[in-house]
Design a protein around this motif. Structure first.
Motif, PDB file in Angstrom:
ATOM      1  N   ALA A 289      -6.369 -16.958  13.250  1.00 46.37           N
ATOM      2  CA  ALA A 289      -5.222 -17.342  12.429  1.00 46.37           C
ATOM      3  C   ALA A 289      -3.970 -16.632  12.932  1.00 46.37           C
ATOM      4  CB  ALA A 289      -5.476 -16.981  10.963  1.00 46.37           C
ATOM      5  N   GLY A 290      -2.892 -17.383  13.108  1.00 50.57           N
ATOM      6  CA  GLY A 290      -1.656 -16.825  13.627  1.00 50.57           C
ATOM      7  C   GLY A 290      -0.793 -16.212  12.539  1.00 50.57           C
ATOM      8  N   VAL A 291      -0.070 -15.161  12.900  1.00 53.72           N
ATOM      9  CA  VAL A 291       0.844 -14.488  11.977  1.00 53.72           C
ATOM     10  C   VAL A 291       2.174 -14.280  12.687  1.00 53.72           C
ATOM     11  CG1 VAL A 291       1.281 -12.421  10.605  1.00 53.72           C
ATOM     12  CG2 VAL A 291      -1.061 -13.272  10.850  1.00 53.72           C
ATOM     13  N   GLU A 292       3.251 -14.820  12.092  1.00 54.24           N
ATOM     14  CA  GLU A 292       4.591 -14.533  12.594  1.00 54.24           C
ATOM     15  C   GLU A 292       4.987 -13.181  12.019  1.00 54.24           C
ATOM     16  OE1 GLU A 292       6.055 -16.191  14.844  1.00 54.24           O
ATOM     17  OE2 GLU A 292       4.738 -17.939  14.870  1.00 54.24           O
ATOM     18  N   ALA A 293       4.614 -12.124  12.715  1.00 56.13           N
ATOM     19  CA  ALA A 293       4.670 -10.776  12.150  1.00 56.13           C
ATOM     20  C   ALA A 293       5.936 -10.039  12.558  1.00 56.13           C
ATOM     21  CB  ALA A 293       3.448  -9.979  12.602  1.00 56.13           C
ATOM     22  N   TRP A 294       6.312  -9.077  11.692  1.00 54.01           N
ATOM     23  CA  TRP A 294       7.292  -8.057  12.033  1.00 54.01           C
ATOM     24  C   TRP A 294       6.484  -6.784  12.241  1.00 54.01           C
ATOM     25  CZ3 TRP A 294      11.858  -8.921   8.064  1.00 54.01           C
ATOM     26  CH2 TRP A 294      12.356 -10.215   8.232  1.00 54.01           C
ATOM     27  N   THR A 295       6.624  -6.168  13.396  1.00 53.18           N
ATOM     28  CA  THR A 295       5.672  -5.138  13.795  1.00 53.18           C
ATOM     29  C   THR A 295       6.358  -3.829  14.147  1.00 53.18           C
ATOM     30  OG1 THR A 295       5.733  -5.537  16.187  1.00 53.18           O
ATOM     31  CG2 THR A 295       4.351  -7.009  14.865  1.00 53.18           C
ATOM     32  N   PHE A 296       5.582  -2.765  14.107  1.00 48.46           N
ATOM     33  CA  PHE A 296       5.941  -1.516  14.761  1.00 48.46           C
ATOM     34  C   PHE A 296       5.122  -1.434  16.044  1.00 48.46           C
ATOM     35  CE2 PHE A 296       7.072   0.097  10.378  1.00 48.46           C
ATOM     36  CZ  PHE A 296       8.432   0.234  10.635  1.00 48.46           C
ATOM     37  N   ASN A 297       5.823  -1.348  17.170  1.00 52.73           N
ATOM     38  CA  ASN A 297       5.195  -1.233  18.500  1.00 52.73           C
ATOM     39  C   ASN A 297       4.271  -2.412  18.804  1.00 52.73           C
ATOM     40  OD1 ASN A 297       6.533   1.158  18.304  1.00 52.73           O
ATOM     41  ND2 ASN A 297       4.781   2.479  18.696  1.00 52.73           N
ATOM     42  N   GLY A 298       4.598  -3.577  18.257  1.00 51.11           N
ATOM     43  CA  GLY A 298       3.862  -4.795  18.580  1.00 51.11           C
ATOM     44  C   GLY A 298       2.480  -4.876  17.988  1.00 51.11           C
ATOM     45  N   LYS A 299       2.199  -4.096  16.938  1.00 52.52           N
ATOM     46  CA  LYS A 299       0.867  -4.076  16.346  1.00 52.52           C
ATOM     47  C   LYS A 299       0.940  -4.365  14.846  1.00 52.52           C
ATOM     48  CE  LYS A 299      -0.913  -0.481  19.472  1.00 52.52           C
ATOM     49  NZ  LYS A 299      -1.550   0.866  19.539  1.00 52.52           N
ATOM     50  N   ILE A 300      -0.132  -4.963  14.328  1.00 50.31           N
ATOM     51  CA  ILE A 300      -0.330  -5.048  12.881  1.00 50.31           C
ATOM     52  C   ILE A 300      -1.745  -4.548  12.575  1.00 50.31           C
ATOM     53  CG2 ILE A 300       1.324  -6.854  12.304  1.00 50.31           C
ATOM     54  CD1 ILE A 300      -0.972  -8.898  12.479  1.00 50.31           C
ATOM     55  N   PRO A 301      -1.867  -3.543  11.696  1.00 49.90           N
ATOM     56  CA  PRO A 301      -0.784  -2.663  11.250  1.00 49.90           C
ATOM     57  C   PRO A 301      -0.173  -1.908  12.425  1.00 49.90           C
ATOM     58  CG  PRO A 301      -2.781  -2.355   9.949  1.00 49.90           C
ATOM     59  CD  PRO A 301      -3.172  -3.163  11.152  1.00 49.90           C
ATOM     60  N   GLY A 302       0.890  -1.137  12.136  1.00 51.25           N
ATOM     61  CA  GLY A 302       1.517  -0.327  13.169  1.00 51.25           C
ATOM     62  C   GLY A 302       0.582   0.756  13.668  1.00 51.25           C
ATOM     63  N   PRO A 303       0.978   1.479  14.705  1.00 58.05           N
ATOM     64  CA  PRO A 303       0.098   2.481  15.319  1.00 58.05           C
ATOM     65  C   PRO A 303      -0.247   3.597  14.341  1.00 58.05           C
ATOM     66  CG  PRO A 303       2.341   2.738  16.112  1.00 58.05           C
ATOM     67  CD  PRO A 303       2.309   1.455  15.350  1.00 58.05           C
ATOM     68  N   GLU A 304      -1.450   4.117  14.462  1.00 58.91           N
ATOM     69  CA  GLU A 304      -1.866   5.251  13.649  1.00 58.91           C
ATOM     70  C   GLU A 304      -1.114   6.496  14.100  1.00 58.91           C
ATOM     71  OE1 GLU A 304      -5.664   8.228  13.477  1.00 58.91           O
ATOM     72  OE2 GLU A 304      -6.123   6.076  13.562  1.00 58.91           O
ATOM     73  N   LEU A 305      -0.485   7.178  13.140  1.00 59.38           N
ATOM     74  CA  LEU A 305       0.163   8.454  13.417  1.00 59.38           C
ATOM     75  C   LEU A 305      -0.747   9.553  12.892  1.00 59.38           C
ATOM     76  CD1 LEU A 305       3.858   7.667  12.369  1.00 59.38           C
ATOM     77  CD2 LEU A 305       2.700   7.196  14.541  1.00 59.38           C
ATOM     78  N   ARG A 306      -1.257  10.389  13.804  1.00 58.19           N
ATOM     79  CA  ARG A 306      -2.176  11.460  13.408  1.00 58.19           C
ATOM     80  C   ARG A 306      -1.524  12.803  13.737  1.00 58.19           C
ATOM     81  NH1 ARG A 306      -7.847  11.706  11.948  1.00 58.19           N
ATOM     82  NH2 ARG A 306      -7.829   9.430  11.987  1.00 58.19           N
ATOM     83  N   ILE A 307      -1.434  13.654  12.716  1.00 59.79           N
ATOM     84  CA  ILE A 307      -0.678  14.905  12.799  1.00 59.79           C
ATOM     85  C   ILE A 307      -1.564  16.027  12.273  1.00 59.79           C
ATOM     86  CG2 ILE A 307       1.472  16.039  12.038  1.00 59.79           C
ATOM     87  CD1 ILE A 307       2.465  13.161  11.287  1.00 59.79           C
ATOM     88  N   ARG A 308      -1.269  17.247  12.675  1.00 61.76           N
ATOM     89  CA  ARG A 308      -1.954  18.412  12.119  1.00 61.76           C
ATOM     90  C   ARG A 308      -1.018  19.120  11.147  1.00 61.76           C
ATOM     91  NH1 ARG A 308      -6.765  19.677  14.157  1.00 61.76           N
ATOM     92  NH2 ARG A 308      -6.693  21.853  13.480  1.00 61.76           N
ATOM     93  N   GLN A 309      -1.630  19.654  10.101  1.00 54.09           N
ATOM     94  CA  GLN A 309      -0.876  20.343   9.066  1.00 54.09           C
ATOM     95  C   GLN A 309      -0.020  21.462   9.666  1.00 54.09           C
ATOM     96  OE1 GLN A 309      -3.290  22.522   6.300  1.00 54.09           O
ATOM     97  NE2 GLN A 309      -1.723  22.528   4.692  1.00 54.09           N
ATOM     98  N   GLY A 310       1.232  21.524   9.204  1.00 51.23           N
ATOM     99  CA  GLY A 310       2.145  22.564   9.652  1.00 51.23           C
ATOM    100  C   GLY A 310       2.954  22.198  10.874  1.00 51.23           C
ATOM    101  N   GLU A 311       2.672  21.076  11.494  1.00 52.76           N
ATOM    102  CA  GLU A 311       3.405  20.687  12.693  1.00 52.76           C
ATOM    103  C   GLU A 311       4.780  20.121  12.346  1.00 52.76           C
ATOM    104  OE1 GLU A 311      -0.045  19.569  15.945  1.00 52.76           O
ATOM    105  OE2 GLU A 311       0.782  17.948  14.705  1.00 52.76           O
ATOM    106  N   LEU A 312       5.735  20.412  13.221  1.00 58.32           N
ATOM    107  CA  LEU A 312       7.057  19.795  13.135  1.00 58.32           C
ATOM    108  C   LEU A 312       6.978  18.445  13.840  1.00 58.32           C
ATOM    109  CD1 LEU A 312      10.095  19.779  12.514  1.00 58.32           C
ATOM    110  CD2 LEU A 312      10.440  21.052  14.660  1.00 58.32           C
ATOM    111  N   VAL A 313       7.315  17.404  13.094  1.00 55.98           N
ATOM    112  CA  VAL A 313       7.160  16.040  13.596  1.00 55.98           C
ATOM    113  C   VAL A 313       8.538  15.415  13.781  1.00 55.98           C
ATOM    114  CG1 VAL A 313       6.105  13.788  13.179  1.00 55.98           C
ATOM    115  CG2 VAL A 313       5.021  15.864  12.281  1.00 55.98           C
ATOM    116  N   GLU A 314       8.709  14.722  14.892  1.00 51.95           N
ATOM    117  CA  GLU A 314       9.940  13.969  15.144  1.00 51.95           C
ATOM    118  C   GLU A 314       9.559  12.521  15.424  1.00 51.95           C
ATOM    119  OE1 GLU A 314      13.366  15.544  17.553  1.00 51.95           O
ATOM    120  OE2 GLU A 314      12.734  13.909  18.897  1.00 51.95           O
ATOM    121  N   ILE A 315      10.075  11.624  14.619  1.00 50.79           N
ATOM    122  CA  ILE A 315       9.741  10.209  14.761  1.00 50.79           C
ATOM    123  C   ILE A 315      11.034   9.424  14.900  1.00 50.79           C
ATOM    124  CG2 ILE A 315       8.550   8.230  13.746  1.00 50.79           C
ATOM    125  CD1 ILE A 315       6.954  10.300  12.060  1.00 50.79           C
ATOM    126  N   THR A 316      11.166   8.708  15.983  1.00 51.33           N
ATOM    127  CA  THR A 316      12.365   7.912  16.245  1.00 51.33           C
ATOM    128  C   THR A 316      12.073   6.448  15.933  1.00 51.33           C
ATOM    129  OG1 THR A 316      13.088   9.438  17.974  1.00 51.33           O
ATOM    130  CG2 THR A 316      14.065   7.240  17.962  1.00 51.33           C
TER     131      THR A 316
END
Length: 703
Positions: free
Chosen positions: A297-324
Motif C-alpha cells: 500500500a502506497g503512502v504519500e508521506a511526510w518524512t524525517f530522513n525519508g523514513k516512516i517512522p523517522g529514524p530511531e534516536l538512541r541516547i544515553r542518560q546525561g549526554e548533551l544532544v544536538e539535533i538539527t
C-alpha cells in the motif's frame, strides 16, 4: 457503561420534551372543543400524554441518579441544576392538581348532557392554572434539550442563574398570554381562527424564527473566527485558587508591556546548554516521499530522513544532544517536539509558543541534556494534527548511564500508527508492517518491547504465549512489576508502555487489537516463522493496581498550592468559521480556554472529568503527572507517573505535578484532531512570556 447510560439519557431527554410539548398542545385545545363529545376525547388524550410525561420525569430522575451514583456529581450536574429545579415543581403541580381535576371533569361533563359548551366552561378550561404548569414543564424540558449539547460547566451558579432568569421570564410571558386568552373565553370574545389564518400565522412565526436562527448562526460563525495574530498569554487565566499571580507585565490581550518586558523572562532564554561539544549529533531532514507499507500500500508521506517512522534516536542518560532540523520541502513549516521529555522550555519545539516554524530551506538546532531514562518519541508540533498523521514522527530512546548488562537484551521500539494510503484507506501498522510479521529470537533471550502509540486514538495491545511484565509507562519504571500472562494493555494516543519477557521455546505474539483487515503484530519464534501463539481469554492490565507502593515526593494527602479542574465535553458549533463537533474544556475552546497559572515550586493538582463519548489522552508538556485517584479511588500499585493520561468516557482522574520547569507549556488532548478543534490550553509560569505569535498571519499553527 457510560456511553450506554449517556445515550439512553439523551434519548430520554428528547422524549421528555416531545411528551410535554404534546401534552401542552393537547391541554391548550380543550377550550376549543366543538362539542362535549370531542371534549371528552381530548381529555382522555391529555391524560394519556400527561401520564406518559410524568413517567418520563420519573425515568429522567432515575437516570440522573444512576449517572451520579455511578460516575459522580459532574455527570449529573446538568440535570440537577439545569433541569430539575424547573421541571420538578411544574410536574408536581400537574400531578397533584391538574391530573386529578381532569379525572373528575368527565363526570361533570356527562351530567350536562348534550348542551353546547358555555363561555364560562371554556374559560375554566383555558385557565392559566390548568395550562401554564404544563407549558412551564415544556419550557423546562426544552432547557433539557439545550443541555444535551451545552452541558453545565464550572461555575455552576452562573448557569443556574441564567436558566432561572430565562425560566422566570418565559413562564411570566406564558402566564400573561394565557390570562388574556382565558378572559376572552369567559367574555365570549375569543375568536377561533380559520385554517388559512392559522397556517399563515404559523408561516409568519416560522419565518421570524428562521430569521432569528439564521442571524444567530451567522453571528456565531463570525464570532468563532480566530484572530490572524494572537499571543499565548491571553486575558483568561486560572490561578487554581492559590496565591495571586502578578500579570503586570502583560496587557489584556497577552502582549507584553514594552515598558516592563525587561523584567520578564522570554521562553527563548530557557534553553539547553549553548556551549560545549555535544555527545550526540543528529540531523532530521523533513521532506515528502512516496513510500510503501509491507503489503504494498502506497503512502504519500511526510518524512524525517525519508523514513516512516523517522529514524530511531538512541541516547544515553546525561549526554548533551544536538539535533538539527532541516526543512527540505514542507511548505507550511515544521518543528520537532520531544514528547515526554522535561527539557528546558525553549527546546520544546512548539510553533508559536517556543519558536517559529522552520520554513523550506531553513534549519533549526535543538540542544538539551538527556536527564531522563526511558521510551519517548518526537514529532512535529506545527499543524500537528496533519503532519503527525502524514508521518513526521519517530522513536526516541534514552538508555541508563550504567554498564551494559552481561546478557544482551533484544531492545525493539515498536511504533503504532494509522496511515492514509493512496487508495484513500486508513491502514494500521507497526512501523511499516501492516500485517503479521515474524522475528527470530533465541530461547532465553531477554526482550524489551517499547510500544509507542503515534496515533490519535488509544490502542489495545495483547501479548500472548509467555509470562511478561510491564516495566515502564511513559518512560517511568514500575516498582516491582509482577508477571502477567495473556493480558491486553491500553496505550494512550501518544503514550508508551515498555514490556519485558524472557523468550521461551514456544512462539510469543504481540498483537495490535481492533477492527483491522487481518492481524497486525509480531510473532517471535526460534526460526522467525509466523507460528501463532495460543491465545486464551485476555485479562486487562490495570496500571492503577500494578506493582508495589513506593514513596513519592508528594501524594494524595499533600497540601496543594493550586487546584485546577477540567470537564471535557463535545458539542456542535463553529470553530474558525467552520461548523463541526467541538471538543471543549469547561465549555470553552481554544483560545478562550484559560491559561493555567503557576509560580515556580507550586504543587498543583488537576482533576480531569470526561463527559464526552470519546477518549481524551491528556498530554502536559514539560512535566510528569502523578496519578492520585481514578474514579474516586486511590492508586494502590506502583506510583503511576505519566505525561499522557488516557481519560475514557465516564472517567474522572486526579493528578498532581510539581511546577519545577519554568516556561509556557502546552496542555492538550493528544487526539490531535480534538486539539485542533479546541481541546487545548497552556500552563504558564509567573514572569515568563513568549515573543511568538500564532494565527494565519504568522508562520505558526501548532495544531
Amino acid at each position: 457503561m457510560f456511553e450506554a447510560l449517556f445515550g439512553i439519557d439523551t434519548i430520554l431527554t428528547m422524549v421528555l420534551f416531545i411528551l410535554w410539548a404534546s401534552a401542552a398542545f393537547a391541554t391548550g385545545r380543550l377550550a376549543r372543543s366543538k362539542s362535549r363529545k370531542q371534549l371528552l376525547i381530548r381529555i382522555v388524550v391529555c391524560l394519556v400524554l400527561l401520564y406518559a410525561a410524568e413517567l418520563a420525569v420519573f425515568s429522567k430522575v432515575y437516570m440522573i441518579w444512576q449517572l451520579w451514583s455511578s460516575f459522580g456529581w459532574w455527570f449529573a450536574v446538568t440535570g440537577v441544576v439545569g433541569l430539575f429545579p424547573f421541571l420538578l415543581p411544574s410536574a408536581a403541580i400537574v400531578a397533584v392538581r391538574i391530573i386529578p381535576w381532569l379525572h373528575r371533569l368527565p363526570h361533570k361533563i356527562k351530567s350536562e348532557g348534550d348542551q353546547p359548551l358555555q363561555a364560562k366552561e371554556r374559560g375554566k378550561l383555558s385557565a392559566p392554572s390548568l395550562i401554564v404548569p404544563v407549558q412551564a414543564a415544556t419550557l423546562a424540558s426544552l432547557f433539557g434539550i439545550s443541555t444535551v449539547f451545552y452541558q453545565i460547566t464550572p461555575p455552576v451558579w452562573g448557569a443556574f442563574l441564567t436558566f432561572l432568569g430565562l425560566f422566570a421570564a418565559g413562564t411570566l410571558c406564558l402566564l400573561m398570554r394565557q390570562a388574556r386568552r382565558s378572559d376572552a373565553f369567559f367574555e365570549g370574545t375569543m375568536v377561533v381562527s380559520g385554517v388559512k389564518t392559522r397556517v399563515l400565522r404559523g408561516v409568519a412565526v416560522l419565518f421570524v424564527i428562521s430569521i432569528g436562527l439564521s442571524s444567530a448562526v451567522y453571528w456565531s460563525m463570525q464570532d468563532s473566527r480566530l484572530p490572524d495574530r494572537m499571543w499565548m498569554m491571553g486575558e483568561a487565566n486560572d490561578e487554581g485558587g492559590g496565591t495571586p499571580i502578578s500579570h503586570s507585565g502583560h496587557q489584556h490581550d497577552g502582549t507584553p508591556h514594552s515598558s516592563t518586558v525587561q523584567s520578564l523572562i522570554s521562553v527563548t532564554e530557557l534553553t539547553g546548554p549553548r556551549g560545549g561539544v555535544p555527545d550526540r549529533r543528529f540531523t532530521l531532514t523533513a521532506r515528502k516521499e512516496t513510500l510503501y507499507l509491507d503489503s504494498g500500500a502506497g503512502v504519500e508521506a511526510w518524512t524525517f530522513n525519508g523514513k516512516i517512522p523517522g529514524p530511531e534516536l538512541r541516547i544515553r542518560q546525561g549526554e548533551l544532544v544536538e539535533i538539527t532540523l532541516v526543512n527540505e520541502d514542507i511548505e507550511d513549516g515544521v518543528t520537532v517536539h520531544w514528547h515526554g521529555l522535561n527539557i528546558p522550555n525553549g527546546e520544546d519545539g512548539v510553533a508559536g509558543v517556543t519558536q517559529n516554524a522552520v520554513k523550506p530551506g531553513e534549519s533549526y538546532t535543538y540542544r538539551f541534556v538527556a536527564d531522563q531514562v526511558g521510551t519517548y518519541w518526537y514529532h512535529s508540533h506545527q499543524q500537528s494534527s496533519k503532519q503527525v498523521r502524514k508521518g513526521l514522527f519517530g522513536p526516541l530512546v534514552i538508555e541508563p548511564n550504567k554498564p551494559k548488562p552481561s546478557v544482551e537484551w533484544l531492545d525493539i521500539p515498536i511504533v503504532f500508527h494509522q496511515w492514509d494510503t493512496t487508495e484513500n484507506k486508513m491502514v494500521p501498522s507497526l512501523g511499516t508492517a501492516d500485517r503479521l510479521q515474524g522475528k527470530a529470537v533465541s530461547p532465553g533471550t531477554p526482550v524489551r518491547l517499547r510500544l509507542i502509540n503515534a496515533d490519535n486514538w488509544s490502542k489495545w495491545f495483547a501479548l500472548t504465549g509467555t509470562r511478561f511484565q510491564v516495566a515502564a509507562i511513559d518512560g517511568n519504571d514500575i516498582v516491582q512489576p509482577t508477571d502477567l500472562r495473556n493480558a491486553k494493555m491500553l496505550v494512550a494516543g501518544g503514550g508508551r508502555h515498555d514490556i519485558t519477557f524472557i523468550m521461551p521455546e514456544t512462539p510469543v505474539q504481540l498483537t495490535a487489537l481492533g477492527d483491522t483487515v487481518g492481524e497486525i503484530g509480531m510473532v517471535f519464534s526460534q526460526d522467525g516463522s509466523i507460528q501463532k501463539a495460543d491465545v486464551g481469554e485476555l485479562s486487562v492490565f490495570d496500571p492503577a493496581a500494578y506493582g508495589a507502593l513506593a514513596s513519592t515526593p508528594f501524594n494524595i494527602d499533600s497540601q496543594f498550592d493550586r487546584e485546577f479542574f477540567m470537564v471535557f465535553d463535545n458539542r456542535p458549533g463553529f470553530y474558525d468559521g467552520q461548523f463541526d463537533m467541538l471538543w471543549t474544556i469547561n465549555g470553552k475552546v481554544f483560545p478562550d480556554t484559560p491559561m493555567l497559572m503557576v509560580q515556580e515550586g507550586d504543587l498543583a493538582k488537576t482533576t480531569f472529568v470526561n463527559r464526552s463519548f470519546m477518549d481524551h489522552p491528556m498530554h502536559l508538556h514539560g512535566h510528569h503527572m502523578l496519578v492520585l485517584r481514578r474514579n474516586g479511588r486511590a492508586v494502590t500499585g506502583s506510583p503511576w507517573w505519566t505525561d499522557t493520561l488516557n481519560v475514557a468516557p465516564g472517567e474522572t482522574y486526579e493528578v498532581a505535578f510539581r511546577a519545577d520547569n519554568p516556561g509556557i507549556w502546552m496542555d492538550h488532548c493528544h487526539n490531535l484532531d480534538h486539539a485542533k478543534l479546541g481541546m487545548t490550553l497552556h500552563l504558564a509560569y509567573e514572569g515568563i512570556y513568549s515573543p511568538f505569535e500564532v494565527g494565519r498571519a504568522t508562520p505558526n499553527q501548532p495544531e
